[in-house]
Design a protein around this motif. Structure first.
Motif, PDB file in Angstrom:
ATOM      1  N   PHE A 131      63.708  13.651  15.396  1.00  0.00           N
ATOM      2  CA  PHE A 131      63.560  14.507  14.227  1.00  0.00           C
ATOM      3  C   PHE A 131      64.933  14.807  13.655  1.00  0.00           C
ATOM      4  O   PHE A 131      65.911  14.924  14.382  1.00  0.00           O
ATOM      5  CB  PHE A 131      62.832  15.809  14.603  1.00  0.00           C
ATOM      6  CG  PHE A 131      61.460  15.561  15.153  1.00  0.00           C
ATOM      7  CD1 PHE A 131      60.419  15.193  14.323  1.00  0.00           C
ATOM      8  CD2 PHE A 131      61.216  15.679  16.516  1.00  0.00           C
ATOM      9  CE1 PHE A 131      59.149  14.952  14.833  1.00  0.00           C
ATOM     10  CE2 PHE A 131      59.957  15.441  17.035  1.00  0.00           C
ATOM     11  CZ  PHE A 131      58.919  15.077  16.190  1.00  0.00           C
ATOM     12  N   TYR A 132      64.983  14.934  12.350  1.00  0.00           N
ATOM     13  CA  TYR A 132      66.250  15.151  11.670  1.00  0.00           C
ATOM     14  C   TYR A 132      66.474  16.607  11.277  1.00  0.00           C
ATOM     15  O   TYR A 132      67.521  16.946  10.746  1.00  0.00           O
ATOM     16  CB  TYR A 132      66.347  14.225  10.458  1.00  0.00           C
ATOM     17  CG  TYR A 132      66.300  12.783  10.906  1.00  0.00           C
ATOM     18  CD1 TYR A 132      67.409  12.172  11.478  1.00  0.00           C
ATOM     19  CD2 TYR A 132      65.126  12.054  10.811  1.00  0.00           C
ATOM     20  CE1 TYR A 132      67.361  10.868  11.927  1.00  0.00           C
ATOM     21  CE2 TYR A 132      65.063  10.743  11.262  1.00  0.00           C
ATOM     22  CZ  TYR A 132      66.181  10.157  11.812  1.00  0.00           C
ATOM     23  OH  TYR A 132      66.123   8.874  12.270  1.00  0.00           O
ATOM     24  N   SER A 133      65.473  17.445  11.569  1.00  0.00           N
ATOM     25  CA  SER A 133      65.636  18.882  11.332  1.00  0.00           C
ATOM     26  C   SER A 133      64.656  19.637  12.227  1.00  0.00           C
ATOM     27  O   SER A 133      63.640  19.079  12.671  1.00  0.00           O
ATOM     28  CB  SER A 133      65.370  19.234   9.870  1.00  0.00           C
ATOM     29  OG  SER A 133      63.996  19.073   9.565  1.00  0.00           O
ATOM     30  N   ILE A 134      64.960  20.884  12.462  1.00  0.00           N
ATOM     31  CA  ILE A 134      64.062  21.728  13.247  1.00  0.00           C
ATOM     32  C   ILE A 134      62.744  21.903  12.495  1.00  0.00           C
ATOM     33  O   ILE A 134      61.672  21.875  13.093  1.00  0.00           O
ATOM     34  CB  ILE A 134      64.728  23.088  13.544  1.00  0.00           C
ATOM     35  CG1 ILE A 134      65.904  22.876  14.503  1.00  0.00           C
ATOM     36  CG2 ILE A 134      63.729  24.075  14.129  1.00  0.00           C
ATOM     37  CD1 ILE A 134      66.770  24.089  14.724  1.00  0.00           C
ATOM     38  N   LYS A 135      62.831  22.051  11.198  1.00  0.00           N
ATOM     39  CA  LYS A 135      61.622  22.197  10.373  1.00  0.00           C
ATOM     40  C   LYS A 135      60.707  20.983  10.521  1.00  0.00           C
ATOM     41  O   LYS A 135      59.495  21.113  10.665  1.00  0.00           O
ATOM     42  CB  LYS A 135      62.016  22.397   8.907  1.00  0.00           C
ATOM     43  CG  LYS A 135      60.857  22.669   7.997  1.00  0.00           C
ATOM     44  CD  LYS A 135      61.325  22.927   6.578  1.00  0.00           C
ATOM     45  CE  LYS A 135      60.150  23.188   5.666  1.00  0.00           C
ATOM     46  NZ  LYS A 135      60.577  23.474   4.295  1.00  0.00           N
ATOM     47  N   GLN A 136      61.277  19.794  10.498  1.00  0.00           N
ATOM     48  CA  GLN A 136      60.506  18.560  10.653  1.00  0.00           C
ATOM     49  C   GLN A 136      59.850  18.516  12.034  1.00  0.00           C
ATOM     50  O   GLN A 136      58.677  18.146  12.175  1.00  0.00           O
ATOM     51  CB  GLN A 136      61.411  17.348  10.450  1.00  0.00           C
ATOM     52  CG  GLN A 136      60.687  16.027  10.547  1.00  0.00           C
ATOM     53  CD  GLN A 136      61.636  14.831  10.522  1.00  0.00           C
ATOM     54  OE1 GLN A 136      62.785  14.930  10.963  1.00  0.00           O
ATOM     55  NE2 GLN A 136      61.146  13.717  10.001  1.00  0.00           N
TER      56      GLN A 136
END
Length: 161
Positions: free
Chosen positions: A113-118
């Motif tokens: 994943f490229y972000s915590i949100k993702q």
């Protein structure tokens, strides 16, 4: 903060609607985190009576996009109620389907994943997590006023159904 007494009252509200749960042996216990587990004799729902970290306090944000009543989200202790109902959702999934599907967990664990949100969004879309989230949203939207009364017996809500 949610107490065991409040958790059992909410669970009793659930079993009034989902009568098949009346046949299940369910223990609700205070632990250091929220989780659901099953063994041969009973189901255990572990609850944490309060959230301490910022991440834990953001539980409500994780299901807002699934349609939870926004008025309910203003209730004190809403995160603890959502987490409890989510674990009850796992119990219902288990009773309804004979087990909780493990589909998606392995893929999630191995994904990049490229972000915590993702990552959070992907986790919420794992079938068993999504089932429990949708159970929670549906139950809150149908029973928000009663839950409010359990969690805030001295404060009336005129805005909830």
């Amino acid at each position: 903060m949610i107490t065991l007494k409040q958790a059992y009252k909410i669970y009793n509200l659930v079993i009034n609607e989902y009568e098949a749960l009346k046949m299940e042996i369910v223990n609700i216990e205070l632990k250091d985190k929220f989780y659901y587990e099953e063994d041969l004799l009973a189901h255990t729902i572990a609850i944490k009576n309060s959230f301490e970290s910022k991440q834990e306090r953001e539980v409500v944000r994780l299901i807002e996009d699934k349609g939870v009543n926004s008025e309910f989200c203003m209730m004190p202790n809403v995160n603890e109620v959502i987490a409890l109902l989510h674990e009850i959702g796992h119990l219902w999934d288990n009773v309804l389907n004979g087990s909780i599907s493990n589909a998606g967990y392995k893929e999630y664990k191995n994904a990049t994943f490229y972000s915590i949100k993702q990552a959070k969004k992907a986790y919420r879309n794992i079938p068993a997590e999504n089932f429990a989230d949708l159970f929670t949203v549906d139950f809150i939207n149908k029973n928000g006023k009663e839950i409010w009364g359990i969690m805030n017996p001295d404060r009336k809500s005129t805005r909830l159904n």
